[in-house]
Enzyme design. Structure first.
Site, PDB file in Angstrom:
ATOM      1  N   LYS A 250      14.636  84.855  36.581  1.00 59.93           N
ATOM      2  CA  LYS A 250      14.221  85.223  37.944  1.00 59.93           C
ATOM      3  C   LYS A 250      15.249  86.124  38.624  1.00 59.93           C
ATOM      4  CE  LYS A 250      10.833  81.726  38.955  1.00 59.93           C
ATOM      5  NZ  LYS A 250      10.357  80.643  39.790  1.00 59.93           N
TER       6      LYS A 250
ATOM      7  N   LYS B 211       5.473  83.450  29.484  1.00 53.28           N
ATOM      8  CA  LYS B 211       4.774  82.305  30.080  1.00 53.28           C
ATOM      9  C   LYS B 211       3.832  82.776  31.185  1.00 53.28           C
ATOM     10  CE  LYS B 211       6.498  79.836  33.331  1.00 53.28           C
ATOM     11  NZ  LYS B 211       6.834  78.861  34.374  1.00 53.28           N
TER      12      LYS B 211
ATOM     13  N   LYS C  84       2.530  81.817  38.151  1.00 47.19           N
ATOM     14  CA  LYS C  84       1.794  82.171  39.359  1.00 47.19           C
ATOM     15  C   LYS C  84       2.466  83.304  40.125  1.00 47.19           C
ATOM     16  CE  LYS C  84       3.051  77.812  41.209  1.00 47.19           C
ATOM     17  NZ  LYS C  84       4.502  77.748  41.058  1.00 47.19           N
TER      18      LYS C  84
HETATM   19  N1  AQP Z   1       2.353  78.581  31.696  1.00 46.00           N
HETATM   20  C1  AQP Z   1       2.493  77.269  31.848  1.00 46.00           C
HETATM   21  N2  AQP Z   1       2.043  76.413  30.904  1.00 46.00           N
HETATM   22  C2  AQP Z   1       2.188  75.056  31.074  1.00 46.00           C
HETATM   23  N3  AQP Z   1       2.776  74.504  32.169  1.00 46.00           N
HETATM   24  C3  AQP Z   1       3.229  75.345  33.117  1.00 46.00           C
HETATM   25  N4  AQP Z   1       3.832  75.134  34.294  1.00 46.00           N
HETATM   26  C4  AQP Z   1       4.088  76.317  34.896  1.00 46.00           C
HETATM   27  N5  AQP Z   1       3.645  77.318  34.124  1.00 46.00           N
HETATM   28  C5  AQP Z   1       3.112  76.750  33.014  1.00 46.00           C
HETATM   29  C6  AQP Z   1       4.138  73.816  34.835  1.00 46.00           C
HETATM   30  O1  AQP Z   1       3.570  73.765  36.140  1.00 46.00           O
HETATM   31  C7  AQP Z   1       4.480  73.132  37.040  1.00 46.00           C
HETATM   32  C8  AQP Z   1       4.793  74.171  38.097  1.00 46.00           C
HETATM   33  O2  AQP Z   1       6.086  74.163  38.471  1.00 46.00           O
HETATM   34  P1  AQP Z   1       6.702  75.119  39.578  1.00 46.00           P
HETATM   35  O3  AQP Z   1       5.681  75.645  40.506  1.00 46.00           O
HETATM   36  O4  AQP Z   1       7.774  74.323  40.231  1.00 46.00           O
HETATM   37  O5  AQP Z   1       7.397  76.297  38.843  1.00 46.00           O
HETATM   38  P2  AQP Z   1       7.316  76.966  37.456  1.00 46.00           P
HETATM   39  O6  AQP Z   1       7.500  75.989  36.370  1.00 46.00           O
HETATM   40  O7  AQP Z   1       8.282  78.112  37.496  1.00 46.00           O
HETATM   41  O8  AQP Z   1       5.806  77.505  37.437  1.00 46.00           O
HETATM   42  P3  AQP Z   1       5.262  78.994  37.623  1.00 46.00           P
HETATM   43  O9  AQP Z   1       3.770  78.961  37.679  1.00 46.00           O
HETATM   44  O10 AQP Z   1       5.896  79.891  36.601  1.00 46.00           O
HETATM   45  O11 AQP Z   1       5.790  79.323  39.066  1.00 46.00           O
HETATM   46  P4  AQP Z   1       6.688  80.514  39.559  1.00 46.00           P
HETATM   47  O12 AQP Z   1       6.000  81.765  39.082  1.00 46.00           O
HETATM   48  O13 AQP Z   1       6.727  80.398  41.040  1.00 46.00           O
HETATM   49  O14 AQP Z   1       8.059  80.326  38.947  1.00 46.00           O
HETATM   50  C9  AQP Z   1       5.667  72.678  36.191  1.00 46.00           C
HETATM   51  O15 AQP Z   1       5.464  71.369  35.734  1.00 46.00           O
HETATM   52  C10 AQP Z   1       5.628  73.638  35.040  1.00 46.00           C
HETATM   53  O16 AQP Z   1       6.252  73.144  33.874  1.00 46.00           O
END
Ligand code: AQP
Length: 343
Positions: free
Chosen positions: A119, A202, A205
């Site tokens: 990030k 991955k 969002k």
């Molecule tokens: N691609 C994925 N496949 C399976 N699990 C996923 N998670 C996120 N992306 C995937 C799981 O969803 C939860 C979200 O956690 P978060 O919002 O705290 O942050 P993250 O893991 O960084 O998820 P994102 O969607 O990638 O958010 P951004 O883009 O804001 O960083 C967690 O349990 C994660 O493992």
């Protein structure tokens, strides 16, 4: 006073950041497991808004997404009569414990975190906030405050969970038994769904450059179909699970199918053995995703049509969560040697 750890039911704590629109990755990696596990554990699910401000964001959107994410928790099957649903910033103990844990967390542990490196690389070096580096300490505070035994998350959070365990062990070693050491609970299927536009990264969002990267939980059926039909694959024809990076696109589609149907891999491969090509695979993946999201979207519309319902529920959740969080925070402060206020 400390809680009687042996008498209480095992606990889970997890959360999602309101940093964009929830994807099918968030659903199968996190929310689907939460809905299933809530009956086996005493469950706390928070919308982790304090994490969402560690990268540049829009305040009005943050407010809107915080409510949206909470409503999606319920629409995906979290039962507020069984689980405590709340917003992280409504329970100030999260920020306070994060500060206490900061003071025992070596900087080197944080610089090793791959999510920080990824990030930070997306921003100008001189504008990366301290909060982005410190994010895993706040996450440790989120988990340890509830003495969680298990944390249901996708595979990308495995490293942060390890760090939480290290921080808890260090604290317990320095100041005496204070925190439960939590285990990661990673789902057997769909633990790391990849981007449809690039199956080597991955699905996230916050990656919004391409409109074909992710399927969002609130996407209408025709959009879902369009995105999945355009998913990047390869020039072959073989439909099977594979670790070969060349086949990452097909493997990702099969993993999405697996996570949404809960079928074993050999049955899925046998099912697609007669397919005429990747078009057939994509069509069926789109169908199972649309069918699973349809009732979630319907429930979401019902929940959000009642003005004030979500806010009221979040207020009750914050009250329940605060009672547990405050007890742990008090114990941590006492053990660290702070002079406790009277009462
Ligand atoms: N691609 C994925 N496949 C399976 N699990 C996923 N998670 C996120 N992306 C995937 C799981 O969803 C939860 C979200 O956690 P978060 O919002 O705290 O942050 P993250 O893991 O960084 O998820 P994102 O969607 O990638 O958010 P951004 O883009 O804001 O960083 C967690 O349990 C994660 O493992």
């Amino acid at each position: 006073m400390s809680e009687p750890a042996l008498k209480r039911q095992k606990r889970v704590l997890s959360g999602v950041q309101p940093s964009g629109s929830l994807t099918i990755g968030n659903y199968v990696g996190a929310l689907k497991q939460w809905a299933r596990e809530q009956y086996n554990f005493e469950s706390f699910f928070c919308v982790v808004d304090l994490h969402a401000v560690t990268v540049p964001y829009n305040p009005a959107e943050l407010r809107e997404k915080t409510r949206e994410v909470a409503a999606l928790y319920l629409a995906c099957g979290i039962d507020p009569a069984v689980s405590t649903v709340f917003v992280q910033s409504h329970v100030p103990a999260h920020s306070e414990l994060a500060w206490l844990l900061n003071c025992i967390t070596p900087l080197g542990w944080l610089y090793r975190m791959t999510q920080f490196k990824d990030k930070a690389a997306r921003q100008q070096a001189d504008s990366v906030g301290t909060g982005l580096l410190d994010y895993p300490v706040l996450m440790a505070a989120d988990i340890l405050l509830y003495q969680a035994d298990a944390v249901p998350v996708g595979d990308d959070q495995r490293q942060h969970l390890e760090l939480t365990r290290d921080i808890a062990q260090r604290f317990n070693h320095l100041f005496g038994e204070t925190f439960t050491i939590p285990e990661a609970m990673i789902p057997p299927a769909g633990a790391r769904i990849k981007g449809l536009d690039n199956p080597l990264v991955k699905m996230s969002k916050s990656l919004t450059e391409s409109e074909y990267h992710a399927v969002y939980l609130l996407d209408p059926p025709d959009r879902i179909k369009k995105k999945i039909m355009r998913a990047v694959t390869d020039s072959g024809r073989e439909i099977c699970f594979s670790d070969d990076p060349e086949k990452a696109g097909v493997n990702n589609l099969l993993e999405i199918y697996e996570a949404f149907t809960d079928q074993p891999r050999d049955a899925i491969e046998a099912h697609f053995a007669q397919a005429r090509g990747y078009g057939d695979l994509k069509k069926e993946v789109a169908e199972v995703v649309i069918a699973a999201l349809q009732p979630i979207q319907q429930r979401y519309r019902e929940l959000t049509s009642e003005k004030g319902f979500i806010d009221e529920l979040l207020a009750q959740g914050a009250e329940r969560a605060s009672a547990v969080a405050e007890a742990t925070l008090r114990r941590a402060r006492e053990n660290m040697g702070f002079l406790m206020p009277p009462g």
